[in-house]
Design a protein around this motif. Structure first.
Motif, PDB file in Angstrom:
ATOM      1  N   LYS A 182      62.987   1.142  27.841  1.00 18.76           N
ATOM      2  CA  LYS A 182      62.249   0.792  29.055  1.00 18.76           C
ATOM      3  C   LYS A 182      62.228   1.893  30.109  1.00 18.76           C
ATOM      4  O   LYS A 182      61.793   1.657  31.237  1.00 18.76           O
ATOM      5  CB  LYS A 182      62.806  -0.500  29.690  1.00 18.76           C
ATOM      6  CG  LYS A 182      62.975  -1.669  28.739  1.00 18.76           C
ATOM      7  CD  LYS A 182      61.660  -2.184  28.229  1.00 18.76           C
ATOM      8  CE  LYS A 182      61.852  -3.454  27.398  1.00 18.76           C
ATOM      9  NZ  LYS A 182      60.580  -3.987  26.894  1.00 18.76           N
ATOM     10  N   ARG A 183      62.681   3.084  29.765  1.00 19.72           N
ATOM     11  CA  ARG A 183      62.660   4.180  30.736  1.00 19.72           C
ATOM     12  C   ARG A 183      61.340   4.936  30.663  1.00 19.72           C
ATOM     13  O   ARG A 183      60.722   5.057  29.607  1.00 19.72           O
ATOM     14  CB  ARG A 183      63.833   5.139  30.497  1.00 19.72           C
ATOM     15  CG  ARG A 183      65.203   4.503  30.686  1.00 19.72           C
ATOM     16  CD  ARG A 183      66.314   5.538  30.620  1.00 19.72           C
ATOM     17  NE  ARG A 183      66.247   6.316  29.401  1.00 19.72           N
ATOM     18  CZ  ARG A 183      66.122   7.642  29.365  1.00 19.72           C
ATOM     19  NH1 ARG A 183      66.008   8.335  30.492  1.00 19.72           N
ATOM     20  NH2 ARG A 183      66.073   8.278  28.214  1.00 19.72           N
ATOM     21  N   PHE A 184      60.913   5.478  31.795  1.00 17.65           N
ATOM     22  CA  PHE A 184      59.654   6.206  31.857  1.00 17.65           C
ATOM     23  C   PHE A 184      59.686   7.435  30.951  1.00 17.65           C
ATOM     24  O   PHE A 184      58.702   7.746  30.275  1.00 17.65           O
ATOM     25  CB  PHE A 184      59.370   6.631  33.301  1.00 17.65           C
ATOM     26  CG  PHE A 184      58.087   7.395  33.466  1.00 17.65           C
ATOM     27  CD1 PHE A 184      56.860   6.750  33.364  1.00 17.65           C
ATOM     28  CD2 PHE A 184      58.105   8.754  33.705  1.00 17.65           C
ATOM     29  CE1 PHE A 184      55.673   7.457  33.507  1.00 17.65           C
ATOM     30  CE2 PHE A 184      56.925   9.472  33.843  1.00 17.65           C
ATOM     31  CZ  PHE A 184      55.699   8.818  33.749  1.00 17.65           C
ATOM     32  N   GLU A 185      60.824   8.103  30.899  1.00 22.99           N
ATOM     33  CA  GLU A 185      60.934   9.298  30.067  1.00 22.99           C
ATOM     34  C   GLU A 185      60.715   8.961  28.594  1.00 22.99           C
ATOM     35  O   GLU A 185      60.067   9.716  27.858  1.00 22.99           O
ATOM     36  CB  GLU A 185      62.294   9.968  30.259  1.00 22.99           C
ATOM     37  CG  GLU A 185      62.526  10.558  31.643  1.00 22.99           C
ATOM     38  CD  GLU A 185      62.874   9.514  32.685  1.00 22.99           C
ATOM     39  OE1 GLU A 185      63.052   8.322  32.305  1.00 22.99           O
ATOM     40  OE2 GLU A 185      62.962   9.866  33.877  1.00 22.99           O
TER      41      GLU A 185
ATOM     42  N   CYS B 213      58.162   0.956  37.952  1.00 24.34           N
ATOM     43  CA  CYS B 213      58.004   1.783  39.153  1.00 24.34           C
ATOM     44  C   CYS B 213      59.027   2.915  39.084  1.00 24.34           C
ATOM     45  O   CYS B 213      60.070   2.862  39.758  1.00 24.34           O
ATOM     46  CB  CYS B 213      58.188   0.954  40.408  1.00 24.34           C
ATOM     47  SG  CYS B 213      57.133  -0.512  40.503  1.00 24.34           S
ATOM     48  N   PRO B 214      58.790   3.931  38.242  1.00 21.40           N
ATOM     49  CA  PRO B 214      59.814   4.951  37.983  1.00 21.40           C
ATOM     50  C   PRO B 214      60.157   5.796  39.212  1.00 21.40           C
ATOM     51  O   PRO B 214      61.232   6.390  39.253  1.00 21.40           O
ATOM     52  CB  PRO B 214      59.189   5.810  36.886  1.00 21.40           C
ATOM     53  CG  PRO B 214      57.719   5.632  37.061  1.00 21.40           C
ATOM     54  CD  PRO B 214      57.545   4.205  37.499  1.00 21.40           C
TER      55      PRO B 214
ATOM     56  N   VAL C 177      59.286  -8.404  38.714  1.00 20.27           N
ATOM     57  CA  VAL C 177      60.324  -7.875  39.587  1.00 20.27           C
ATOM     58  C   VAL C 177      60.152  -6.369  39.660  1.00 20.27           C
ATOM     59  O   VAL C 177      59.989  -5.707  38.626  1.00 20.27           O
ATOM     60  CB  VAL C 177      61.734  -8.226  39.051  1.00 20.27           C
ATOM     61  CG1 VAL C 177      62.794  -7.577  39.917  1.00 20.27           C
ATOM     62  CG2 VAL C 177      61.918  -9.737  39.007  1.00 20.27           C
ATOM     63  N   PHE C 178      60.142  -5.822  40.873  1.00 21.44           N
ATOM     64  CA  PHE C 178      60.014  -4.379  41.016  1.00 21.44           C
ATOM     65  C   PHE C 178      61.264  -3.703  40.465  1.00 21.44           C
ATOM     66  O   PHE C 178      62.381  -4.023  40.859  1.00 21.44           O
ATOM     67  CB  PHE C 178      59.808  -3.998  42.489  1.00 21.44           C
ATOM     68  CG  PHE C 178      58.444  -4.340  43.006  1.00 21.44           C
ATOM     69  CD1 PHE C 178      57.348  -3.552  42.691  1.00 21.44           C
ATOM     70  CD2 PHE C 178      58.248  -5.462  43.792  1.00 21.44           C
ATOM     71  CE1 PHE C 178      56.086  -3.868  43.153  1.00 21.44           C
ATOM     72  CE2 PHE C 178      56.992  -5.786  44.265  1.00 21.44           C
ATOM     73  CZ  PHE C 178      55.897  -4.989  43.942  1.00 21.44           C
ATOM     74  N   SER C 179      61.054  -2.778  39.550  1.00 21.60           N
ATOM     75  CA  SER C 179      62.167  -2.097  38.902  1.00 21.60           C
ATOM     76  C   SER C 179      61.706  -0.734  38.420  1.00 21.60           C
ATOM     77  O   SER C 179      60.509  -0.524  38.176  1.00 21.60           O
ATOM     78  CB  SER C 179      62.677  -2.925  37.715  1.00 21.60           C
ATOM     79  OG  SER C 179      63.598  -2.195  36.931  1.00 21.60           O
TER      80      SER C 179
END
Length: 289
Positions: A252-255, A270-271, A146-148
């Protein structure tokens, strides 16, 4: 379509009163157990169904369309099979359920009235209640990616590639006390964590009890007596001093992936995907907006 044996159908049409219900549960490990509301053991589909188990069904509701059938089953914690410890250990999670209508005067006359699986199980001091859903509920499950904006990999798996064996990412400890069903105090951490909050969204494993399932850590904080963790489900009944292992978590965050784990190249989300904030953002004349 439910197929009823002709002889049983004839008895039903004649108003037979020698009917009972039988439930057969198949756990994920393949073990099968039977229960019945009759006062004697019944052999159904090759399984001995235990009588007087306090096992009963609530209303099963089915609607037209794609909505799955739903209901509940209830029981007393006195069967010797469905016990508090077994429920806590997750042994009955996702168990397959087959509900049979049986003529107890001739148990070979039977038909399957419902097929489904157990969902969430709630329990108290004396009994339990389990949600039941039909097989069509599986059609509502999300399959594939799922795109997230958030990562959909599990920390440390082949897609994530974070090395959890690095110092400080897994620590051993001992159960120091139980605050509530889901909150525990942990002591004797080795090595001592730099920041207790790193274990939020992590995993608690009972290293001396391999049959106990790993549990997700929701929050973690340090206090004067050690580390306090809150779990996503009730912890097994364990004595103080029980050995355990904590593994750091990821939100799960890009940071977080970039700063805490230096793993931005393997981020599985997909941040930079536009969200609702981009839709409601006011119009600006600035070129960089």
């Amino acid at each position: 379509m439910i197929e009823i044996p002709p002889e049983l159908q004839a008895r039903l049409d004649a108003g037979v009163t020698t009917l009972s219900w039988a439930w057969i549960l198949t756990r994920r490990d393949g073990s099968r157990y039977g229960f019945t509301d009759h006062d004697q053991t019944l052999e159904v589909d090759g399984v001995s169904c235990e009588p007087a188990s306090g096992f009963s069904a609530g209303d099963l509701r089915s609607e037209t369309g794609a909505s799955p059938a739903r209901g509940a089953v209830f029981g007393q914690l006195d069967s010797g099979v469905i016990t508090t410890d077994a429920i806590k250990a997750g042994a009955w999670d996702g168990a397959a359920l087959a509900l049979y209508r049986v003529d107890w005067s001739d148990p070979t006359l039977t038909y399957r009235a419902f097929t489904g699986e157990l969902g969430e199980i709630r329990y108290g001091d004396q009994g339990f209640e389990a949600e039941v859903s039909g097989l069509s509920a599986r059609l509502n499950r999300t399959l594939g990616r799922v795109f997230s904006r958030q990562c959909d990999a599990e920390l440390g798996d082949a897609r994530c590639q974070v090395d959890l064996s690095e110092p400080g990412r897994r620590v051993n400890g001992l159960l120091a006390g139980r605050i509530s069903r889901r909150a525990l105090r942990v002591g004797g951490l080795d090595p001592a964590p730099v920041d207790a909050r790193d274990f939020a969204e992590g995993v608690l494993a009972w290293t001396a009890q391999p049959t106990w399932p790993d549990q997700r850590i929701i929050t973690a904080r340090a206090d004067e007596a050690g580390l306090v963790v809150e779990l996503d489900s009730a912890a097994p009944v364990a004595e103080a001093g029980e050995a355990l292992r904590l593994t750091v978590g990821c939100d799960k965050r890009f940071e977080t992936c970039k700063t805490r784990f230096s793993n931005a190249a393997n981020f599985r989300g997909c941040p930079h995907m536009p969200g609702n904030d981009a839709l409601i953002r006011p119009v600006s004349s600035r070129a960089d907006d």
